[in-house]
Design a protein around this motif. Structure first.
Motif, PDB file in Angstrom:
ATOM      1  N   LYS A  39       0.777  -1.151   0.000  1.00  0.00           N
ATOM      2  CA  LYS A  39      -0.080   0.079   0.150  1.00  0.00           C
ATOM      3  C   LYS A  39       0.720   1.263  -0.058  1.00  0.00           C
ATOM      4  CE  LYS A  39      -4.203   1.999   2.372  1.00  0.00           C
ATOM      5  NZ  LYS A  39      -4.943   1.694   3.547  1.00  0.00           N
ATOM      6  N   TYR A  40       2.107   1.128   0.778  1.00  0.00           N
ATOM      7  CA  TYR A  40       3.119   2.321   0.939  1.00  0.00           C
ATOM      8  C   TYR A  40       3.290   2.776  -0.583  1.00  0.00           C
ATOM      9  CZ  TYR A  40       7.111   5.180   1.308  1.00  0.00           C
ATOM     10  OH  TYR A  40       7.940   5.957   1.261  1.00  0.00           O
ATOM     11  N   ASP A  45       1.386   6.041   1.039  1.00  0.00           N
ATOM     12  CA  ASP A  45       0.554   5.906   2.160  1.00  0.00           C
ATOM     13  C   ASP A  45       1.517   5.789   3.478  1.00  0.00           C
ATOM     14  OD1 ASP A  45      -1.168   5.802   4.562  1.00  0.00           O
ATOM     15  OD2 ASP A  45      -2.325   4.288   3.360  1.00  0.00           O
ATOM     16  N   HIS A  46       1.692   7.039   3.806  1.00  0.00           N
ATOM     17  CA  HIS A  46       2.868   6.945   4.924  1.00  0.00           C
ATOM     18  C   HIS A  46       2.465   6.299   6.300  1.00  0.00           C
ATOM     19  CE1 HIS A  46       5.902   9.171   3.030  1.00  0.00           C
ATOM     20  NE2 HIS A  46       5.060  10.039   2.368  1.00  0.00           N
ATOM     21  N   LYS A  47       1.194   6.576   6.493  1.00  0.00           N
ATOM     22  CA  LYS A  47       0.695   5.407   7.646  1.00  0.00           C
ATOM     23  C   LYS A  47       0.767   4.254   7.492  1.00  0.00           C
ATOM     24  CE  LYS A  47      -2.858   5.384  10.954  1.00  0.00           C
ATOM     25  NZ  LYS A  47      -2.111   5.288  12.262  1.00  0.00           N
ATOM     26  N   SER A  48       0.744   3.504   6.357  1.00  0.00           N
ATOM     27  CA  SER A  48       0.906   2.126   5.949  1.00  0.00           C
ATOM     28  C   SER A  48       2.520   2.017   6.026  1.00  0.00           C
ATOM     29  CB  SER A  48       0.562   1.944   4.474  1.00  0.00           C
ATOM     30  OG  SER A  48      -0.609   2.124   4.506  1.00  0.00           O
ATOM     31  N   PHE A 110      19.511  -8.293  11.600  1.00  0.00           N
ATOM     32  CA  PHE A 110      18.232  -8.107  11.197  1.00  0.00           C
ATOM     33  C   PHE A 110      17.509  -6.882  11.658  1.00  0.00           C
ATOM     34  CE2 PHE A 110      19.244 -12.132   8.560  1.00  0.00           C
ATOM     35  CZ  PHE A 110      18.902 -11.257   7.156  1.00  0.00           C
ATOM     36  N   LEU A 111      17.269  -7.121  12.968  1.00  0.00           N
ATOM     37  CA  LEU A 111      16.804  -6.112  13.892  1.00  0.00           C
ATOM     38  C   LEU A 111      17.007  -4.855  13.731  1.00  0.00           C
ATOM     39  CD1 LEU A 111      14.424  -5.446  15.814  1.00  0.00           C
ATOM     40  CD2 LEU A 111      16.167  -6.287  17.605  1.00  0.00           C
ATOM     41  N   TYR A 112      18.536  -4.807  13.625  1.00  0.00           N
ATOM     42  CA  TYR A 112      19.196  -3.312  13.691  1.00  0.00           C
ATOM     43  C   TYR A 112      18.540  -2.814  12.329  1.00  0.00           C
ATOM     44  CZ  TYR A 112      22.459   0.217  12.651  1.00  0.00           C
ATOM     45  OH  TYR A 112      23.112   1.294  12.506  1.00  0.00           O
ATOM     46  N   ILE A 113      18.676  -3.481  11.043  1.00  0.00           N
ATOM     47  CA  ILE A 113      18.539  -3.034   9.826  1.00  0.00           C
ATOM     48  C   ILE A 113      16.935  -2.497   9.714  1.00  0.00           C
ATOM     49  CG2 ILE A 113      17.812  -3.888   7.396  1.00  0.00           C
ATOM     50  CD1 ILE A 113      20.490  -5.584   7.762  1.00  0.00           C
ATOM     51  N   ALA A 114      16.050  -3.540  10.414  1.00  0.00           N
ATOM     52  CA  ALA A 114      14.712  -3.035  10.348  1.00  0.00           C
ATOM     53  C   ALA A 114      14.299  -1.716  11.398  1.00  0.00           C
ATOM     54  CB  ALA A 114      13.743  -4.372  11.130  1.00  0.00           C
ATOM     55  N   ILE A 115      15.112  -1.523  12.206  1.00  0.00           N
ATOM     56  CA  ILE A 115      14.858  -0.209  13.095  1.00  0.00           C
ATOM     57  C   ILE A 115      15.477   0.787  12.114  1.00  0.00           C
ATOM     58  CG2 ILE A 115      15.666   0.887  14.915  1.00  0.00           C
ATOM     59  CD1 ILE A 115      15.620  -1.699  16.517  1.00  0.00           C
ATOM     60  N   ASP A 119      13.002   4.211   5.665  1.00  0.00           N
ATOM     61  CA  ASP A 119      12.330   4.574   4.263  1.00  0.00           C
ATOM     62  C   ASP A 119      12.175   3.375   3.387  1.00  0.00           C
ATOM     63  OD1 ASP A 119      12.738   7.443   4.796  1.00  0.00           O
ATOM     64  OD2 ASP A 119      14.923   7.228   4.214  1.00  0.00           O
ATOM     65  N   ILE A 120      12.301   2.186   4.084  1.00  0.00           N
ATOM     66  CA  ILE A 120      11.815   1.071   3.393  1.00  0.00           C
ATOM     67  C   ILE A 120      12.514   0.907   2.098  1.00  0.00           C
ATOM     68  CG2 ILE A 120       9.955  -0.582   2.772  1.00  0.00           C
ATOM     69  CD1 ILE A 120       8.062   1.070   4.080  1.00  0.00           C
ATOM     70  N   ASP A 121      13.945   1.363   2.091  1.00  0.00           N
ATOM     71  CA  ASP A 121      14.694   1.127   0.861  1.00  0.00           C
ATOM     72  C   ASP A 121      15.470   0.066   0.808  1.00  0.00           C
ATOM     73  OD1 ASP A 121      16.216   2.088   2.680  1.00  0.00           O
ATOM     74  OD2 ASP A 121      17.010   3.788   1.687  1.00  0.00           O
ATOM     75  N   VAL A 122      15.318  -0.962   1.658  1.00  0.00           N
ATOM     76  CA  VAL A 122      16.006  -2.071   1.835  1.00  0.00           C
ATOM     77  C   VAL A 122      14.910  -3.239   2.351  1.00  0.00           C
ATOM     78  CG1 VAL A 122      17.864  -3.490   2.933  1.00  0.00           C
ATOM     79  CG2 VAL A 122      18.348  -1.323   2.427  1.00  0.00           C
ATOM     80  N   GLU A 123      14.965  -4.422   1.518  1.00  0.00           N
ATOM     81  CA  GLU A 123      13.849  -5.594   1.681  1.00  0.00           C
ATOM     82  C   GLU A 123      14.600  -6.267   2.910  1.00  0.00           C
ATOM     83  OE1 GLU A 123      10.726  -7.657   1.820  1.00  0.00           O
ATOM     84  OE2 GLU A 123      11.181  -5.959   0.740  1.00  0.00           O
ATOM     85  N   VAL A 124      13.774  -6.131   4.028  1.00  0.00           N
ATOM     86  CA  VAL A 124      14.081  -7.231   5.205  1.00  0.00           C
ATOM     87  C   VAL A 124      13.069  -7.963   5.151  1.00  0.00           C
ATOM     88  CG1 VAL A 124      14.691  -7.059   7.660  1.00  0.00           C
ATOM     89  CG2 VAL A 124      15.023  -5.136   6.411  1.00  0.00           C
ATOM     90  N   ALA A 125      13.600  -9.263   4.994  1.00  0.00           N
ATOM     91  CA  ALA A 125      12.572 -10.439   5.199  1.00  0.00           C
ATOM     92  C   ALA A 125      12.853 -11.424   6.197  1.00  0.00           C
ATOM     93  CB  ALA A 125      12.617 -11.284   3.839  1.00  0.00           C
ATOM     94  N   PHE A 126      12.072 -12.083   6.783  1.00  0.00           N
ATOM     95  CA  PHE A 126      11.973 -13.113   7.762  1.00  0.00           C
ATOM     96  C   PHE A 126      12.846 -14.323   7.099  1.00  0.00           C
ATOM     97  CE2 PHE A 126       9.538 -17.148   9.555  1.00  0.00           C
ATOM     98  CZ  PHE A 126      10.452 -17.040  10.466  1.00  0.00           C
TER      99      PHE A 126
END
Length: 127
Positions: A39-40, A45-48, A110-115, A119-126
């Motif tokens: 959605k973002y 959508d910045h809330k998303s 991965f937690l550090y990257i997620a934090i 800007d969601i410019d790196v895909e962080v996946a489980f």
């Protein structure tokens, strides 16, 4: 296997069953967070984006706790090695400790990257 060891192993299995349930919830949450990420990207959508970030950080925080449990368990396994245990068991138990440590370390990364990935410019996946 003596009674104490059997009891410890059965307790480990009970905890691991619970962790599998947590993994299932994490997978569902990952699917759910992807809807916010999508959605973002589609509607800016910045809330998303904020919701996606919070869910992702939550997922990796839970994973770090799980990985810490397995690391602690591996440390206890190494400490409980007996002099009469086979060399193979000693070697594999120590390798398990190394693997558990590396997985724990990757979880922290991965937690550090997620934090930091606001800007969601790196895909962080489980993984």
């Amino acid at each position: 296997m003596n009674k104490e060891e059997l009891s410890r192993r059965l307790n480990q299995l009970k905890i691991e069953d619970f962790i599998w349930i947590i993994y299932i919830v994490i997978i569902i949450m990952s699917f759910y967070s992807n809807t916010f990420e999508r959605k973002y990207f589609l509607y800016n959508d910045h809330k998303s984006k904020e919701t996606y970030n919070k869910i992702t950080i939550g997922i990796f925080a839970v994973l770090v706790v799980i990985y810490a449990y397995f690391l602690k368990d591996s440390i206890e396994d190494v400490k409980s090695l007996k002099i009469y245990d086979t060399e193979k068991k000693k070697k594999l138990t120590k390798l398990l400790l190394i693997g558990s440590f590396l997985i724990f370390l990757s979880g922290i990364i991965f937690l550090y990257i997620a934090i930091e990935n606001e800007d969601i410019d790196v895909e962080v996946a489980f993984n």
